[in-house]
Design a protein around this motif. Structure first.
Motif, PDB file in Angstrom:
ATOM      1  N   GLU A   7       0.860  -1.194   0.000  1.00  0.00           N
ATOM      2  CA  GLU A   7       0.000   0.000   0.000  1.00  0.00           C
ATOM      3  C   GLU A   7       0.884   1.228   0.000  1.00  0.00           C
ATOM      4  O   GLU A   7       1.172   1.818   1.047  1.00  0.00           O
ATOM      5  CB  GLU A   7      -0.985  -0.012   1.175  1.00  0.00           C
ATOM      6  N   HIS A 160      -9.504  -0.085  -0.944  1.00  0.00           N
ATOM      7  CA  HIS A 160      -8.915   0.965  -0.102  1.00  0.00           C
ATOM      8  C   HIS A 160     -10.009   1.957   0.292  1.00  0.00           C
ATOM      9  O   HIS A 160     -10.929   2.199  -0.482  1.00  0.00           O
ATOM     10  CB  HIS A 160      -7.812   1.673  -0.897  1.00  0.00           C
ATOM     11  N   HIS A 213      -4.758  -1.856   6.342  1.00  0.00           N
ATOM     12  CA  HIS A 213      -5.040  -1.457   7.726  1.00  0.00           C
ATOM     13  C   HIS A 213      -5.422  -2.658   8.589  1.00  0.00           C
ATOM     14  O   HIS A 213      -6.391  -2.620   9.345  1.00  0.00           O
ATOM     15  CB  HIS A 213      -6.111  -0.358   7.736  1.00  0.00           C
ATOM     16  N   ASP A 282       1.477   2.127   3.796  1.00  0.00           N
ATOM     17  CA  ASP A 282       0.578   3.278   3.632  1.00  0.00           C
ATOM     18  C   ASP A 282       1.385   4.556   3.426  1.00  0.00           C
ATOM     19  O   ASP A 282       0.977   5.636   3.841  1.00  0.00           O
ATOM     20  CB  ASP A 282      -0.404   3.443   4.798  1.00  0.00           C
TER      21      ASP A 282
END
Ligand code: MN
Length: 319
Positions: A7, A160, A213, A282
């Motif tokens: 990510e 996402h 996440h 992320d």
């Protein structure tokens, strides 16, 4: 240990206006820093990867990306252009970058064709889908054609978060809850449940869904989902598999993106198994060294660490 992040976001100047709602959530100074990093591919980003020991970033357009486009024809053009640009970046750094495609889901058939082009011609690993597309979720019957393409190509769709269509009443008057701190997670987890109860995984039992996440809270609630599914009036909805968790254990793969904390990782390992957890940072919204250090020091076995760091990605994304 070879480490692959799934990510890892970027942005282009052309699409910068699309991210205004996401930008508005962040503190101005934090956003300014993230914006600079998003636009960079081979400067700060590669240096940061070297410093953190991140070997490969699987790049994806920052949320909400193409989804913010209201004109379906423009979405098709913009998706192709940004995928072409990403392919050029990857071609110049083939050992450091891979890519998830952006899809013009406003036009489902064009999105399915773009996914096929991105995988077979540009060498991408799948696609990143940023929540809803103008209010349409991935269980929408018109989007089955995209799942069909993903399954035929044997690539995952990475779901996402993005800002929701509306604000849930329970969050009214509390704008601080809107965004990645809270609402994005509950929205995305709900989207996944729509896929299960909307029959996507019954229609496509081999579909692969990636979720960031640490699974948006879902690994924590498997038992309760199953127990209450047994209790609830199903309102005519039936599943081919016995329990909701059967789908989450089979079709779902999660990444550690944006969560550098051992308790949820241990929960996810027990709930989904080590074959279904992959690494992600992320970037640029989380710090690469913090994420790689977390992976290296997490209280898990060395075989599990290797699966999360690279082996699962190598298998799932054929890297
Ligand atoms: Mn992200």
């Amino acid at each position: 240990m070879r480490t692959i992040g799934l990510e890892e976001h970027f942005l282009t100047h052309e699409l910068a206006s699309h991210v205004a709602p996401s930008a508005a959530i962040a503190k101005p100074a934090v956003w300014e820093d993230a914006f600079r990093r998003l636009l960079d591919f081979t400067g700060e980003r590669l240096d940061g990867m070297d410093l953190a020991g991140l070997d490969v970033q699987v790049l994806s357009l920052m949320s909400p990306g193409i989804h913010a486009e209201t004109d379906p024809a423009a979405a098709v053009t913009k998706a192709a252009a940004v995928n072409d640009l990403l392919a050029t970046v990857i071609a110049e750094n083939p050992t450091r970058f891979a890519g998830f495609a952006a899809l013009p889901l406003q036009n489902p058939k064009a999105a399915a064709r773009e996914l096929e082009r991105a995988v077979t011609q540009l060498g991408f690993c799948g696609a990143m889908v940023n929540a809803h597309t103008q209010g349409r979720y991935l269980d929408d019957p018109t989007l089955r054609v995209v799942w069909e393409s993903a399954v035929a190509l044997d690539v995952p769709l990475y779901l996402h978060p993005a800002n929701g269509v509306d604000v849930a009443h329970v969050m009214s008057g509390h704008p601080e809850l809107i965004g990645p701190m809270w609402s994005w997670g509950t929205d995305t987890a709900s989207h996944v449940l729509r896929l299960i109860f909307g029959g996507v995984f019954d229609d496509f039992p081999e579909a692969k869904l990636l979720l960031g996440h640490m699974g948006e809270g879902l690994p924590y609630v498997l038992w309760r989902l199953d127990s209450r599914w047994g209790f609830h009036n199903h309102h005519g909805v039936e599943l081919a598999r016995e329990n909701p968790s059967d789908y989450l254990r089979h079709n779902l793969y999660i990444t550690t993106s944006g969560v550098c904390s051992a308790p949820p990782l241990l929960c996810a390992l027990l709930a989904l198994g080590p074959e279904h957890i992959l690494f992600g940072t992320d970037y640029p919204f989380e710090d690469m060294p913090t994420a790689t250090e977390f992976l290296r020091t997490a209280p898990i076995s060395e075989p599990d660490r290797a699966k999360i760091a690279h082996q699962n990605a190598e298998r799932l994304l054929r890297l």
